[in-house]
Scaffold this active site. Structure first.
Site, PDB file in Angstrom:
ATOM      1  N   LYS A 129      10.618  -5.086  -3.662  1.00  0.00           N
ATOM      2  CA  LYS A 129       9.803  -5.940  -2.794  1.00  0.00           C
ATOM      3  C   LYS A 129       9.667  -7.344  -3.349  1.00  0.00           C
ATOM      4  CE  LYS A 129       7.033  -2.729  -0.129  1.00  0.00           C
ATOM      5  NZ  LYS A 129       5.696  -2.404   0.362  1.00  0.00           N
ATOM      6  N   LYS A 221      17.728   3.275   3.235  1.00  0.00           N
ATOM      7  CA  LYS A 221      16.753   4.120   3.929  1.00  0.00           C
ATOM      8  C   LYS A 221      16.243   3.419   5.182  1.00  0.00           C
ATOM      9  CE  LYS A 221      12.537   2.718   1.704  1.00  0.00           C
ATOM     10  NZ  LYS A 221      11.235   2.949   1.216  1.00  0.00           N
ATOM     11  N   LYS A 224      10.683  -0.151   7.785  1.00  0.00           N
ATOM     12  CA  LYS A 224       9.976  -1.045   8.709  1.00  0.00           C
ATOM     13  C   LYS A 224      10.501  -2.460   8.605  1.00  0.00           C
ATOM     14  CE  LYS A 224       5.501   1.310   8.169  1.00  0.00           C
ATOM     15  NZ  LYS A 224       4.364   1.384   7.252  1.00  0.00           N
TER      16      LYS A 224
END
Ligand code: AMP
Ligand code: TRP
Length: 358
Positions: A129, A221, A224
């Site tokens: 992130k 994966k 969102k």
């Protein structure tokens, strides 16, 4: 009842010495997708039959990355609606948003003083992130796993249903619990709390879809934050959109194999078969015996029908629920009150153990 009980999800190992309790959380940061649903929410629903459960919309975690305030509020209500639409019972169990129960942040501070920098430096979610510009990541993003440990342990929860990607955070939670128990072992014994104050919580990661992959790239994966909406099935997608996304899903030119071994090195095919297995409750072997040798198009059509059948009612119910924000807010307020009643005495014990006056 959307799903029949699945023994592999409910026969979890008990954590001895503690009342058995489930806790899990989902961030209100954008569209919920099939990965969240199969990896987490379906398990949340299942576990209600065996344990008292606490399900949290983790808004404190959401702001570790920038959020638009009005969208954040909307997202909190949407995740709550998804919980309820999927079949979580907010009366028998607890559904609330994290920021309403201040003990989460309070215990997280204590855990910030227990967790070691070296532990946090190893967290892959932070590395992903934060990206290349790590100097510019928020301190909150770095401390994220310590807050997650507090979420779970402020209820002394014993079982945590999550997708595969949260395994490392769960291990850190166990390390924090263990170190707290060791660092304060004398004090914990003196105050009469037995061998350890916190349980070492068990992750509940088993099941057929612990890691649902992107429909555009079988090595990533489903997430969102993927810029392509075609990479994921959103819980709010209508039947036409679901059909279109599965039709466009990446596959390889080979027909489906008849046995599981034939899925090796074919990540896209493996993912679609895994999704079918999870949605239908049937084994991969059984599905391949049926669809093996046939063309992908036929399999994709069957998968679309199944997904529309299973997800359609959830999406529809979510829409009805989000149209009534007053009801959702009432559920969250009531849940927070009952969550606080469990967390407050535990936080008081922690204050006594650590040596704060209260
Ligand atoms: P998040 O959206 O990151 O708050 O994740 C909420 C829950 O969904 C966590 O338990 C995740 O492990 C799970 N999850 C997220 N993405 C996936 C995925 N692609 N496959 C399976 N589980 C997932
Ligand atoms: N980190 C989890 C995720 O991104 C969300 C989360 C926060 C969580 N606190 C938790 C999950 C406690 C389980 C238990 O998916």
């Amino acid at each position: 009842m959307l799903y029949e009980p699945r023994p592999e999800l409910t026969e979890t190992k008990p954590v001895p010495g503690f009342a058995q309790r489930v806790f899990s959380g989902i961030q209100p940061t954008g569209n919920l997708h099939l990965g969240n649903y199969l990896g987490a929410i379906v398990k949340f629903v299942q576990l209600q039959q065996s344990f008292p459960c606490i399900y949290c919309v983790v808004d404190l975690h959401a702001i570790t990355m920038p959020q638009e305030p009005a969208e954040l509020q909307q997202s909190i209500r949407e995740v709550t609606a998804a919980f309820l639409a999927a079949g979580i019972d907010p009366v028998k169990h607890i559904v609330f948003n994290q920021s309403r129960v201040h003990e989460h942040a309070e215990l997280a501070w204590v855990f910030n003083c227990i967790a070691r920098l070296g532990w946090l430096n190893r967290m892959t979610q932070f590395k992903d992130k934060a990206g290349k510009d790590r100097e510019n990541a928020s301190l909150g993003l770095y401390a994220y796993p310590s807050l997650m440990a507090a979420d779970i342990l402020v209820y002394r929860a014993t079982h945590v249903p999550v997708g595969e990607d949260q395994k490392q955070h769960l291990e850190l939670t166990r390390d924090v619990a263990q170190k707290f128990n060791n660092d304060y072992s004398g004090r914990i014994a003196d105050l009469g709390f037995g061998a350890g104050y916190f349980p070492l919580p068990e992750p509940v990661i088993q099941g057929p879809a612990t890691r649902v992959m992107s429909l555009r790239d079988g090595s990533k994966k489903m997430s969102k934050s993927d810029p392509s909406d075609y990479s994921r099935i959103n819980l709010s997608d209508d039947s036409d959109t679901i059909a279109q996304k599965f039709r466009k899903a990446k596959t390889d030119p080979e027909p489906l194999p008849s046995e599981e071994k034939g899925l090796e090195s074919r990540p896209e095919a493996e993912n679609l078969v895994g999704i079918y297995a999870a949605l239908s409750g049937r084994s991969r072997a059984e599905l391949l015996a049926e669809f093996g040798g046939g063309q992908f198009s036929a399999f994709k059509q069957a998968l679309t029908d199944l997904a529309v059948d299973k997800l359609g009612p959830v999406g529809k119910r979510m829409k009805q629920l989000t149209a009534d924000p007053g009801y959702i807010d009432q559920v969250l307020r009531d849940g927070a009150e009952r969550a606080s009643a469990i967390a407050a005495p535990i936080m008081n014990d922690v204050k006594d153990i650590v040596g704060f006056l209260r």
